[in-house]
Design an enzyme around this catalytic site. Structure first.
Site, mmCIF file in Angstrom:
data_model
loop_
_atom_site.group_PDB
_atom_site.id
_atom_site.type_symbol
_atom_site.label_atom_id
_atom_site.label_comp_id
_atom_site.label_asym_id
_atom_site.label_seq_id
_atom_site.Cartn_x
_atom_site.Cartn_y
_atom_site.Cartn_z
ATOM 1 N N HIS A 41 0.830 -1.209 0.000
ATOM 2 C CA HIS A 41 0.000 0.000 0.000
ATOM 3 C C HIS A 41 0.864 1.259 0.000
ATOM 4 C CE1 HIS A 41 -3.764 -2.283 1.608
ATOM 5 N NE2 HIS A 41 -3.706 -2.265 0.286
ATOM 6 N N HIS A 74 -0.496 -8.745 0.874
ATOM 7 C CA HIS A 74 -1.510 -8.791 1.934
ATOM 8 C C HIS A 74 -2.182 -10.147 2.066
ATOM 9 C CE1 HIS A 74 -1.265 -4.836 -0.062
ATOM 10 N NE2 HIS A 74 -1.086 -4.436 1.176
ATOM 11 N N CYS A 96 3.046 -12.092 2.295
ATOM 12 C CA CYS A 96 4.075 -12.095 3.340
ATOM 13 C C CYS A 96 3.985 -13.415 4.120
ATOM 14 C CB CYS A 96 3.864 -10.926 4.297
ATOM 15 S SG CYS A 96 5.042 -10.978 5.672
ATOM 16 N N HIS A 124 -10.212 -4.407 4.816
ATOM 17 C CA HIS A 124 -8.775 -4.417 4.475
ATOM 18 C C HIS A 124 -8.461 -5.685 3.678
ATOM 19 C CE1 HIS A 124 -4.394 -4.708 4.973
ATOM 20 N NE2 HIS A 124 -4.447 -3.389 5.052
ATOM 21 N N GLU A 126 -5.931 -7.655 3.672
ATOM 22 C CA GLU A 126 -5.429 -8.804 4.442
ATOM 23 C C GLU A 126 -6.589 -9.548 5.115
ATOM 24 O OE1 GLU A 126 -2.201 -8.070 7.286
ATOM 25 O OE2 GLU A 126 -3.015 -9.695 8.514
ATOM 26 N N SER A 219 -2.594 0.378 6.429
ATOM 27 C CA SER A 219 -3.077 0.139 7.786
ATOM 28 C C SER A 219 -1.997 0.467 8.805
ATOM 29 C CB SER A 219 -3.496 -1.331 7.916
ATOM 30 O OG SER A 219 -3.783 -1.640 9.239
ATOM 31 N N ASN A 220 -0.772 0.000 8.561
ATOM 32 C CA ASN A 220 0.243 0.200 9.608
ATOM 33 C C ASN A 220 0.608 1.672 9.751
ATOM 34 O OD1 ASN A 220 3.257 0.498 8.530
ATOM 35 N ND2 ASN A 220 2.146 -0.784 7.070
ATOM 36 N N SER A 262 5.559 0.088 4.346
ATOM 37 C CA SER A 262 5.535 0.072 2.877
ATOM 38 C C SER A 262 6.031 1.386 2.280
ATOM 39 C CB SER A 262 4.106 -0.222 2.395
ATOM 40 O OG SER A 262 3.175 0.593 3.074
HETATM 41 S S1 SF4 Z 1 3.882 -5.395 7.883
HETATM 42 FE FE1 SF4 Z 1 5.474 -6.392 6.664
HETATM 43 S S2 SF4 Z 1 6.299 -8.066 7.943
HETATM 44 FE FE2 SF4 Z 1 4.359 -7.378 8.830
HETATM 45 S S3 SF4 Z 1 2.865 -8.806 7.952
HETATM 46 FE FE3 SF4 Z 1 2.850 -6.949 6.648
HETATM 47 S S4 SF4 Z 1 4.316 -7.405 5.033
HETATM 48 FE FE4 SF4 Z 1 4.669 -8.920 6.653
#
Ligand code: SF4
Length: 300
Positions: A41, A74, A96, A124, A126, A219-220, A262
């Site tokens: 993303h 994802h 991943c 999302h 994932e 998301s992160n 990302s």
């Molecule tokens: S943030 Fe990176 S290491 Fe964590 S699950 Fe997603 S792709 Fe994998």
């Protein structure tokens, strides 16, 4: 103005692997190489790969028969693999490995006779891939959803999306363990998520404002901004320097900068250039030493 950089920040091992997979596929197979969903993303990563011959699509049915397609980091539901097989596509899976682990857990606990709850965010990519593995109930902390109304002694397994807030996820898990008597908890938040959130907590102790560099649909990255705000610091999520507003910095002396899993480091450097701070220093943080092997067909 002084700038403090979070450590770790930026690309995780799963993102590095996914980008490598597309680049190697572009070297080896006829163009275009299709990518189902954004490989990761981030618009700059996607544009860069598209300029080399990748083409991003959302639906497997939009890919011409016989073409090569990379499935995004994802993770994908089994129905996407089945569609690809029907269309005779050459699939390279860039999921991943830490997401694949969650898929394997889902099938294993379901086979063991447990009912599954996934703590994650509706919509999302994932979550779509994980929910497709077997039947499960989604609990989304954003809409304050509750544990399902199953019998108290139902054997339950709890899985999580990999990129959630560490603190919000532990609240959801406590609610579930308080509701059922036989619960197996798999906290699937990945190392990259946990480490980047910890770094933001540290930044929030020493800065007046935090910039999270990354995409709106990441998301992160969104969780990093929320963690900063939950720790009392004003925070903005921006793709790059063009999205900064000079008014944010009125009276601000110490700016923290981090980036999501990302986000290319070039975007962080561009923001630092635009701020032209008096000093740039890095905080102490976890030294990540994680890498994942490539799919067999791309290993030399
Ligand atoms: S943030 Fe990176 S290491 Fe964590 S699950 Fe997603 S792709 Fe994998």
């Amino acid at each position: 103005m002084d700038v403090f950089l979070g450590i770790p920040r930026g690309f995780c091992a799963g993102v590095v692997r996914a980008i490598n997979i597309v680049e190697l596929a572009l070297d080896r197979y006829p163009h275009p190489v299709y990518v189902k969903h954004q490989i990761v993303h981030n618009p700059y990563v996607v544009q860069s790969l598209e300029s080399k011959g990748a083409r991003t699509v959302e639906d497997v049915d939009d890919i011409p028969e016989g073409a090569t397609v990379v499935f995004s980091a994802h993770g994908s539901p089994p129905e996407d693999f089945e569609k690809a097989q029907r269309r005779g596509l050459h699939v390279i899976d860039a999921t991943c490995p830490l997401v694949t682990k969650v898929h394997n857990e889902a099938r294993r606990y379901s086979n063991d006779g447990r009912k599954l709850i996934l703590v994650g965010h509706h919509g999302h990519q994932e979550v779509r891939g994980t929910m497709g593995q077997t039947s499960m109930h989604l609990m989304d902390d954003r809409d304050l959803s509750s544990p399902p109304g199953w019998e108290d002694d139902t054997p339950v397994a709890v899985l999580t999306q990999t990129t959630l807030s560490v603190d919000d996820t532990s609240k959801s898990i406590s609610e579930i363990t308080g509701r059922f008597s036989d619960v197996v908890v798999r906290n699937d938040l990945c190392y990259a998520t946990t480490n980047r959130q910890e770094a933001v907590k540290q930044l929030s102790q020493i800065t007046d404002l935090i910039l999270v560099i990354g995409a709106e649909n990441s998301s992160n990255c969104n969780r990093l901004r929320e963690v900063a705000e939950a720790n009392g610091v004003r925070a903005y999520l921006i793709n790059g320097p063009d999205e900064m507003d000079s008014r944010w910095f009125d009276g601000v002396e110490k700016v923290g900068i981090t980036s999501g899993a990302s986000t290319p480091e070039d975007m962080v450097l561009a923001v630092i250039d635009a701020l032209a701070p008096d000093t740039v220093s890095t905080i102490d943080g976890v030294d990540e030493d994680v890498s994942f092997v490539l799919p067999r067909e791309l290993r030399d």
